[in-house]
Design a protein around this motif. Structure first.
Motif, PDB file in Angstrom:
ATOM      1  N   UNK A  55       0.804  -1.228   0.000  1.00 15.29           N
ATOM      2  CA  UNK A  55       0.000   0.000   0.000  1.00 15.29           C
ATOM      3  C   UNK A  55       0.835   1.274   0.000  1.00 15.29           C
ATOM      4  N   UNK A  56       2.110   1.175  -0.345  1.00 18.66           N
ATOM      5  CA  UNK A  56       2.972   2.355  -0.337  1.00 18.66           C
ATOM      6  C   UNK A  56       2.646   3.275  -1.508  1.00 18.66           C
ATOM      7  N   UNK A  57       2.582   4.566  -1.216  1.00 15.76           N
ATOM      8  CA  UNK A  57       2.387   5.596  -2.236  1.00 15.76           C
ATOM      9  C   UNK A  57       3.722   6.330  -2.409  1.00 15.76           C
ATOM     10  N   UNK A  58       4.183   6.406  -3.639  1.00 13.84           N
ATOM     11  CA  UNK A  58       5.464   7.060  -3.930  1.00 13.84           C
ATOM     12  C   UNK A  58       5.239   8.416  -4.585  1.00 13.84           C
ATOM     13  N   UNK A  59       6.213   9.337  -4.449  1.00 15.88           N
ATOM     14  CA  UNK A  59       7.423   9.244  -3.634  1.00 15.88           C
ATOM     15  C   UNK A  59       7.093   9.346  -2.142  1.00 15.88           C
ATOM     16  N   UNK A  60       7.917   8.693  -1.326  1.00 18.71           N
ATOM     17  CA  UNK A  60       7.664   8.692   0.109  1.00 18.71           C
ATOM     18  C   UNK A  60       8.952   8.985   0.864  1.00 18.71           C
ATOM     19  N   UNK A  61       8.841   9.883   1.826  1.00 18.59           N
ATOM     20  CA  UNK A  61       9.937  10.221   2.730  1.00 18.59           C
ATOM     21  C   UNK A  61       9.705   9.448   4.022  1.00 18.59           C
ATOM     22  N   UNK A  62      10.510   8.416   4.309  1.00 23.59           N
ATOM     23  CA  UNK A  62      10.299   7.648   5.533  1.00 23.59           C
ATOM     24  C   UNK A  62      10.777   8.426   6.767  1.00 23.59           C
ATOM     25  N   UNK A  63      10.655   7.767   7.910  1.00 23.40           N
ATOM     26  CA  UNK A  63      11.204   8.332   9.134  1.00 23.40           C
ATOM     27  C   UNK A  63      10.156   8.717  10.153  1.00 23.40           C
ATOM     28  N   UNK A  64      10.064   7.940  11.240  1.00 25.31           N
ATOM     29  CA  UNK A  64       9.142   8.289  12.326  1.00 25.31           C
ATOM     30  C   UNK A  64       9.832   8.208  13.687  1.00 25.31           C
ATOM     31  N   UNK A  65      11.133   8.428  13.689  1.00 15.83           N
ATOM     32  CA  UNK A  65      11.897   8.568  14.924  1.00 15.83           C
ATOM     33  C   UNK A  65      12.650   9.890  14.816  1.00 15.83           C
ATOM     34  N   UNK A  66      11.993  10.963  15.234  1.00 13.56           N
ATOM     35  CA  UNK A  66      12.439  12.318  14.908  1.00 13.56           C
ATOM     36  C   UNK A  66      12.800  13.077  16.178  1.00 13.56           C
ATOM     37  N   UNK A  67      13.991  13.645  16.202  1.00 11.75           N
ATOM     38  CA  UNK A  67      14.423  14.490  17.312  1.00 11.75           C
ATOM     39  C   UNK A  67      14.920  15.808  16.752  1.00 11.75           C
ATOM     40  N   UNK A  68      14.471  16.903  17.355  1.00 11.84           N
ATOM     41  CA  UNK A  68      14.878  18.199  16.827  1.00 11.84           C
ATOM     42  C   UNK A  68      14.614  19.338  17.786  1.00 11.84           C
ATOM     43  N   UNK A  69      14.656  20.538  17.239  1.00 13.29           N
ATOM     44  CA  UNK A  69      14.522  21.768  18.016  1.00 13.29           C
ATOM     45  C   UNK A  69      13.363  22.595  17.460  1.00 13.29           C
TER      46      UNK A  69
END
Length: 352
Positions: A55-69
Protein backbone atom coordinates in the motif's frame (compact mmCIF):
# COMPACT_ATOMS: atom_id res chain seq x y z
CA UNK A 1 3.62 30.32 3.13
CA UNK A 2 4.59 26.65 2.67
CA UNK A 3 8.03 25.73 4.02
CA UNK A 4 10.62 24.47 1.53
CA UNK A 5 11.95 21.15 2.81
CA UNK A 6 14.89 18.97 1.79
CA UNK A 7 14.72 15.22 2.25
CA UNK A 8 15.59 11.75 1.03
CA UNK A 9 12.74 9.80 -0.56
CA UNK A 10 11.97 6.48 -2.18
CA UNK A 11 10.41 6.79 -5.63
CA UNK A 12 9.81 3.09 -6.35
CA UNK A 13 10.07 -0.18 -4.41
CA UNK A 14 13.40 -1.02 -6.03
CA UNK A 15 15.16 2.31 -6.57
CA UNK A 16 17.61 3.69 -3.99
CA UNK A 17 16.49 6.60 -1.83
CA UNK A 18 17.51 9.90 -3.41
CA UNK A 19 17.36 13.64 -2.56
CA UNK A 20 13.83 15.03 -2.72
CA UNK A 21 12.42 18.53 -2.32
CA UNK A 22 8.86 19.27 -1.18
CA UNK A 23 6.94 21.70 1.03
CA UNK A 24 5.58 21.51 4.54
CA UNK A 25 2.56 23.54 5.58
CA UNK A 26 3.05 26.89 7.25
CA UNK A 27 2.51 26.38 11.00
CA UNK A 28 -1.13 26.87 11.98
CA UNK A 29 -2.45 28.01 15.34
CA UNK A 30 -1.95 24.59 16.95
CA UNK A 31 1.27 23.63 15.17
CA UNK A 32 4.90 23.31 16.14
CA UNK A 33 7.62 23.81 13.52
CA UNK A 34 10.72 21.72 14.13
CA UNK A 35 14.23 21.66 12.69
CA UNK A 36 15.02 17.94 12.51
CA UNK A 37 18.46 17.20 13.92
CA UNK A 38 18.35 13.39 13.89
CA UNK A 39 16.09 10.70 12.42
CA UNK A 40 16.25 7.04 13.33
CA UNK A 41 15.94 4.26 10.77
CA UNK A 42 13.30 1.71 11.75
CA UNK A 43 12.88 -1.75 10.22
CA UNK A 44 9.33 -0.74 9.27
CA UNK A 45 10.84 2.03 7.09
CA UNK A 46 12.41 -0.75 5.06
CA UNK A 47 9.09 -2.60 4.80
CA UNK A 48 7.28 0.52 3.56
CA UNK A 49 9.99 1.57 1.10
CA UNK A 50 9.95 -1.92 -0.43
CA UNK A 51 6.13 -1.94 -0.46
CA UNK A 52 6.01 -5.18 1.52
CA UNK A 53 2.48 -4.37 2.68
CA UNK A 54 1.31 -3.48 -0.82
CA UNK A 55 0.00 0.00 0.00
CA UNK A 56 2.97 2.36 -0.34
CA UNK A 57 2.39 5.60 -2.24
CA UNK A 58 5.46 7.06 -3.93
CA UNK A 59 7.42 9.24 -3.63
CA UNK A 60 7.66 8.69 0.11
CA UNK A 61 9.94 10.22 2.73
CA UNK A 62 10.30 7.65 5.53
CA UNK A 63 11.20 8.33 9.13
CA UNK A 64 9.14 8.29 12.33
CA UNK A 65 11.90 8.57 14.92
CA UNK A 66 12.44 12.32 14.91
CA UNK A 67 14.42 14.49 17.31
CA UNK A 68 14.88 18.20 16.83
CA UNK A 69 14.52 21.77 18.02
CA UNK A 70 11.39 23.95 17.94
CA UNK A 71 11.75 26.91 15.57
CA UNK A 72 8.21 28.34 15.65
CA UNK A 73 4.89 27.78 17.41
CA UNK A 74 1.31 28.67 16.54
CA UNK A 75 -0.83 31.14 18.48
CA UNK A 76 -2.62 28.40 20.44
CA UNK A 77 0.47 26.40 21.38
CA UNK A 78 1.01 26.25 25.14
CA UNK A 79 3.13 23.12 25.53
CA UNK A 80 6.25 24.23 23.66
CA UNK A 81 8.38 27.26 22.90
CA UNK A 82 11.12 28.11 20.44
CA UNK A 83 14.34 26.33 21.37
CA UNK A 84 12.73 23.33 23.07
CA UNK A 85 14.15 19.84 22.46
CA UNK A 86 11.31 17.76 21.08
CA UNK A 87 10.46 14.51 19.40
CA UNK A 88 7.88 13.16 16.96
CA UNK A 89 7.12 9.47 16.71
CA UNK A 90 4.98 7.24 14.53
CA UNK A 91 1.83 9.38 14.37
CA UNK A 92 0.98 13.02 13.84
CA UNK A 93 -2.80 12.96 14.38
CA UNK A 94 -5.82 10.81 15.19
CA UNK A 95 -9.58 11.25 15.31
CA UNK A 96 -9.35 12.20 19.03
CA UNK A 97 -12.98 11.24 19.72
CA UNK A 98 -13.10 7.42 19.58
CA UNK A 99 -12.73 5.28 22.70
CA UNK A 100 -9.01 4.50 22.31
CA UNK A 101 -8.16 8.14 21.59
CA UNK A 102 -10.07 9.35 24.64
CA UNK A 103 -8.25 6.73 26.72
CA UNK A 104 -4.86 8.04 25.57
CA UNK A 105 -4.30 5.15 23.16
CA UNK A 106 -4.25 7.18 19.97
CA UNK A 107 -2.19 4.47 18.29
CA UNK A 108 -5.34 2.30 18.27
CA UNK A 109 -7.59 5.06 16.86
CA UNK A 110 -10.65 3.31 15.41
CA UNK A 111 -10.79 5.27 12.11
CA UNK A 112 -6.98 5.00 12.01
CA UNK A 113 -4.21 7.19 13.34
CA UNK A 114 -2.45 9.52 10.90
CA UNK A 115 1.00 8.04 10.39
CA UNK A 116 3.99 10.36 10.33
CA UNK A 117 4.56 9.28 6.76
CA UNK A 118 2.50 7.54 4.10
CA UNK A 119 -0.93 8.52 5.44
CA UNK A 120 -3.50 10.77 3.74
CA UNK A 121 -2.51 14.33 4.62
CA UNK A 122 -5.49 16.38 5.76
CA UNK A 123 -3.36 19.50 5.25
CA UNK A 124 -2.73 18.68 1.59
CA UNK A 125 -4.27 21.98 0.45
CA UNK A 126 -1.58 23.81 2.44
CA UNK A 127 1.46 21.59 1.92
CA UNK A 128 0.85 20.32 -1.60
CA UNK A 129 1.55 16.75 -0.48
CA UNK A 130 -1.24 14.17 -0.74
CA UNK A 131 0.39 11.96 1.90
CA UNK A 132 2.28 12.77 5.07
CA UNK A 133 6.05 12.80 4.69
CA UNK A 134 8.43 11.69 7.41
CA UNK A 135 11.63 12.54 9.16
CA UNK A 136 14.39 11.86 6.64
CA UNK A 137 14.14 15.61 6.15
CA UNK A 138 15.39 18.87 7.58
CA UNK A 139 12.03 20.22 8.79
CA UNK A 140 8.61 19.09 9.95
CA UNK A 141 5.40 20.75 11.15
CA UNK A 142 3.26 18.83 13.65
CA UNK A 143 0.21 19.53 15.82
CA UNK A 144 1.36 20.24 19.38
CA UNK A 145 -0.69 17.33 20.73
CA UNK A 146 1.55 14.88 18.87
CA UNK A 147 4.88 16.34 19.94
CA UNK A 148 6.79 15.22 23.04
CA UNK A 149 9.55 16.78 25.13
CA UNK A 150 12.98 15.14 25.07
CA UNK A 151 14.60 15.42 28.53
CA UNK A 152 17.87 17.33 28.61
CA UNK A 153 19.81 14.32 29.90
CA UNK A 154 19.18 12.25 26.75
CA UNK A 155 21.33 13.22 23.73
CA UNK A 156 19.17 14.03 20.72
CA UNK A 157 20.81 11.43 18.50
CA UNK A 158 20.30 8.61 21.03
CA UNK A 159 16.79 9.87 21.80
CA UNK A 160 15.52 9.59 18.22
CA UNK A 161 15.01 5.78 18.22
CA UNK A 162 13.12 6.02 21.51
CA UNK A 163 10.25 7.60 19.56
CA UNK A 164 9.51 4.22 17.98
CA UNK A 165 11.76 1.46 19.32
CA UNK A 166 11.66 2.79 22.87
CA UNK A 167 7.90 3.18 23.13
CA UNK A 168 7.19 -0.03 21.21
CA UNK A 169 8.89 -2.02 23.97
CA UNK A 170 7.95 0.17 26.93
CA UNK A 171 4.20 0.01 26.25
CA UNK A 172 3.79 -3.79 26.57
CA UNK A 173 6.13 -3.93 29.56
CA UNK A 174 3.87 -1.45 31.33
CA UNK A 175 0.62 -2.95 30.07
CA UNK A 176 1.51 -6.44 31.28
CA UNK A 177 2.61 -5.10 34.65
CA UNK A 178 6.33 -5.84 34.68
CA UNK A 179 7.78 -5.16 38.12
CA UNK A 180 10.62 -6.31 40.38
CA UNK A 181 10.68 -10.09 40.37
CA UNK A 182 8.96 -10.48 36.97
CA UNK A 183 10.64 -12.88 34.57
CA UNK A 184 10.88 -11.49 31.04
CA UNK A 185 12.34 -13.06 27.92
CA UNK A 186 13.28 -11.01 24.85
CA UNK A 187 13.46 -12.77 21.49
CA UNK A 188 15.92 -10.98 19.24
CA UNK A 189 18.52 -8.45 20.39
CA UNK A 190 18.10 -5.83 17.70
CA UNK A 191 16.73 -2.30 17.51
CA UNK A 192 13.65 -3.21 19.54
CA UNK A 193 15.13 -6.01 21.60
CA UNK A 194 18.00 -4.03 23.07
CA UNK A 195 15.56 -1.41 24.37
CA UNK A 196 13.29 -4.12 25.81
CA UNK A 197 16.23 -5.55 27.76
CA UNK A 198 17.27 -2.16 29.12
CA UNK A 199 13.75 -1.11 30.11
CA UNK A 200 12.70 -4.45 31.64
CA UNK A 201 15.91 -4.58 33.67
CA UNK A 202 15.33 -1.00 34.86
CA UNK A 203 11.83 -2.06 35.99
CA UNK A 204 13.43 -4.72 38.15
CA UNK A 205 12.66 -7.78 36.02
CA UNK A 206 14.92 -10.80 35.63
CA UNK A 207 15.67 -10.65 31.90
CA UNK A 208 16.67 -13.46 29.55
CA UNK A 209 17.62 -12.93 25.90
CA UNK A 210 16.76 -15.62 23.36
CA UNK A 211 18.86 -15.58 20.21
CA UNK A 212 20.10 -17.79 17.39
CA UNK A 213 23.76 -17.45 18.44
CA UNK A 214 25.85 -16.16 21.33
CA UNK A 215 27.55 -13.37 19.37
CA UNK A 216 25.56 -10.70 21.24
CA UNK A 217 25.75 -12.30 24.67
CA UNK A 218 28.20 -9.74 26.07
CA UNK A 219 26.01 -6.89 24.80
CA UNK A 220 22.92 -8.44 26.35
CA UNK A 221 24.62 -8.74 29.73
CA UNK A 222 25.89 -5.16 29.51
CA UNK A 223 22.33 -3.99 28.88
CA UNK A 224 20.97 -5.78 31.93
CA UNK A 225 20.13 -9.34 30.85
CA UNK A 226 20.92 -11.96 33.50
CA UNK A 227 20.60 -14.96 31.20
CA UNK A 228 21.22 -15.74 27.53
CA UNK A 229 19.53 -18.66 25.80
CA UNK A 230 20.27 -20.11 22.35
CA UNK A 231 16.88 -21.12 20.98
CA UNK A 232 18.32 -24.04 19.00
CA UNK A 233 19.67 -25.59 22.21
CA UNK A 234 16.92 -28.09 22.96
CA UNK A 235 18.29 -28.97 26.39
CA UNK A 236 18.44 -25.33 27.47
CA UNK A 237 15.02 -24.60 26.01
CA UNK A 238 13.52 -27.54 27.90
CA UNK A 239 15.13 -26.35 31.13
CA UNK A 240 13.56 -22.91 30.62
CA UNK A 241 10.02 -24.29 30.19
CA UNK A 242 7.24 -22.50 32.08
CA UNK A 243 9.65 -19.85 33.36
CA UNK A 244 8.56 -16.53 31.87
CA UNK A 245 5.72 -14.19 32.73
CA UNK A 246 6.19 -12.25 29.51
CA UNK A 247 8.00 -12.90 26.25
CA UNK A 248 8.71 -9.84 24.09
CA UNK A 249 9.06 -11.11 20.51
CA UNK A 250 10.81 -8.48 18.40
CA UNK A 251 11.61 -10.54 15.29
CA UNK A 252 10.44 -8.87 12.06
CA UNK A 253 10.75 -11.97 9.85
CA UNK A 254 8.84 -15.21 9.54
CA UNK A 255 9.99 -17.55 12.30
CA UNK A 256 8.86 -20.41 14.50
CA UNK A 257 7.00 -19.39 17.65
CA UNK A 258 4.97 -22.46 18.64
CA UNK A 259 7.89 -24.06 20.48
CA UNK A 260 8.58 -20.86 22.40
CA UNK A 261 5.12 -20.89 23.95
CA UNK A 262 6.26 -23.70 26.24
CA UNK A 263 8.57 -21.18 27.89
CA UNK A 264 5.60 -19.23 29.26
CA UNK A 265 4.46 -19.73 32.82
CA UNK A 266 0.82 -20.05 33.84
CA UNK A 267 -1.02 -16.97 32.53
CA UNK A 268 2.09 -15.93 30.63
CA UNK A 269 1.91 -13.90 27.44
CA UNK A 270 4.00 -13.67 24.28
CA UNK A 271 3.70 -10.19 22.79
CA UNK A 272 4.42 -9.84 19.09
CA UNK A 273 6.16 -6.58 18.17
CA UNK A 274 7.89 -7.44 14.89
CA UNK A 275 6.13 -6.57 11.66
CA UNK A 276 5.84 -9.93 9.89
CA UNK A 277 4.05 -10.29 6.58
CA UNK A 278 3.41 -14.04 6.67
CA UNK A 279 1.35 -16.24 9.00
CA UNK A 280 3.03 -17.85 12.01
CA UNK A 281 1.53 -21.22 13.11
CA UNK A 282 0.28 -21.37 16.70
CA UNK A 283 -1.28 -24.48 18.24
CA UNK A 284 -4.04 -24.45 20.83
CA UNK A 285 -2.68 -27.11 23.20
CA UNK A 286 0.23 -25.12 24.69
CA UNK A 287 -2.14 -22.19 25.23
CA UNK A 288 -4.98 -24.19 26.80
CA UNK A 289 -2.85 -26.10 29.28
CA UNK A 290 -1.50 -23.01 31.05
CA UNK A 291 -3.95 -20.28 30.00
CA UNK A 292 -1.19 -18.71 27.97
CA UNK A 293 -1.76 -15.90 25.47
CA UNK A 294 -0.30 -14.58 22.24
CA UNK A 295 -0.88 -10.85 21.86
CA UNK A 296 0.24 -7.87 19.85
CA UNK A 297 1.20 -4.33 20.77
CA UNK A 298 1.71 -1.17 18.71
CA UNK A 299 3.84 1.75 19.98
CA UNK A 300 2.05 3.78 22.67
CA UNK A 301 -0.08 6.88 23.03
CA UNK A 302 1.40 10.36 23.31
CA UNK A 303 1.01 10.48 27.09
CA UNK A 304 2.71 7.10 27.46
CA UNK A 305 5.48 8.14 25.05
CA UNK A 306 6.29 11.10 27.26
CA UNK A 307 6.22 8.80 30.28
CA UNK A 308 8.67 6.48 28.52
CA UNK A 309 11.07 9.33 27.76
CA UNK A 310 10.95 10.49 31.37
CA UNK A 311 11.53 6.90 32.57
CA UNK A 312 14.55 6.56 30.28
CA UNK A 313 15.95 9.85 31.54
CA UNK A 314 15.44 8.81 35.16
CA UNK A 315 17.24 5.50 34.63
CA UNK A 316 19.94 6.73 32.24
CA UNK A 317 18.64 4.74 29.28
CA UNK A 318 19.03 5.52 25.58
CA UNK A 319 19.43 3.63 22.34
CA UNK A 320 22.77 2.22 21.22
CA UNK A 321 23.25 3.95 17.88
CA UNK A 322 25.41 4.28 14.80
CA UNK A 323 25.17 7.80 13.39
CA UNK A 324 25.30 8.09 9.59
CA UNK A 325 25.09 10.83 6.98
CA UNK A 326 22.04 11.01 4.69
CA UNK A 327 24.21 9.85 1.79
CA UNK A 328 24.69 6.55 3.65
CA UNK A 329 20.97 5.70 3.92
CA UNK A 330 20.99 3.09 1.16
CA UNK A 331 24.07 1.44 2.61
CA UNK A 332 22.33 1.38 5.99
CA UNK A 333 19.24 -0.24 4.45
CA UNK A 334 21.40 -2.96 2.93
CA UNK A 335 23.05 -3.59 6.26
CA UNK A 336 19.70 -3.53 8.07
CA UNK A 337 18.45 -6.34 5.83
CA UNK A 338 21.42 -8.39 7.04
CA UNK A 339 20.89 -7.37 10.69
CA UNK A 340 24.29 -5.65 10.55
CA UNK A 341 23.66 -2.84 13.03
CA UNK A 342 24.19 -2.46 16.76
CA UNK A 343 21.56 -1.38 17.38
CA UNK A 344 19.92 1.50 15.55
CA UNK A 345 21.00 3.66 12.64
CA UNK A 346 20.42 7.38 13.19
CA UNK A 347 20.71 9.92 10.38
CA UNK A 348 22.49 13.19 11.15
CA UNK A 349 20.26 15.60 9.26
CA UNK A 350 22.78 18.43 9.66
CA UNK A 351 24.71 16.70 6.87
CA UNK A 352 21.76 16.82 4.47
Amino acid sequence: MPIATRAFAATTSTAPLTPYAFTRRDPGADDVAIDIKFAGICHSDLHIVKNDLGNTVYPIVPGHEIAGIVTAVGANVTKFKVGDRVGVGCMVDSCRVCGPCKAGDEQYCVPGMTGTYGAPDKHADQSGETITQGGYADKIVVDQDFVVTIPDSIPLDAAAPLLCAGITTYSPLKHWGIKPGSKVAVIGLGGLGHMAVKQAAAMGAEVTVLSTSDRKKADAERMGARHFLINSDKTAMKAAAEKFDLIINTVSATHEIAGHLQLLAHDGTMVMLGLTTEALPVFAMPLLWRRRSVAGSLIGGIRETQEMLDFCAEHGLASDIEVIAPAQINEAYARLEKSDVRYRFVIDMAQL
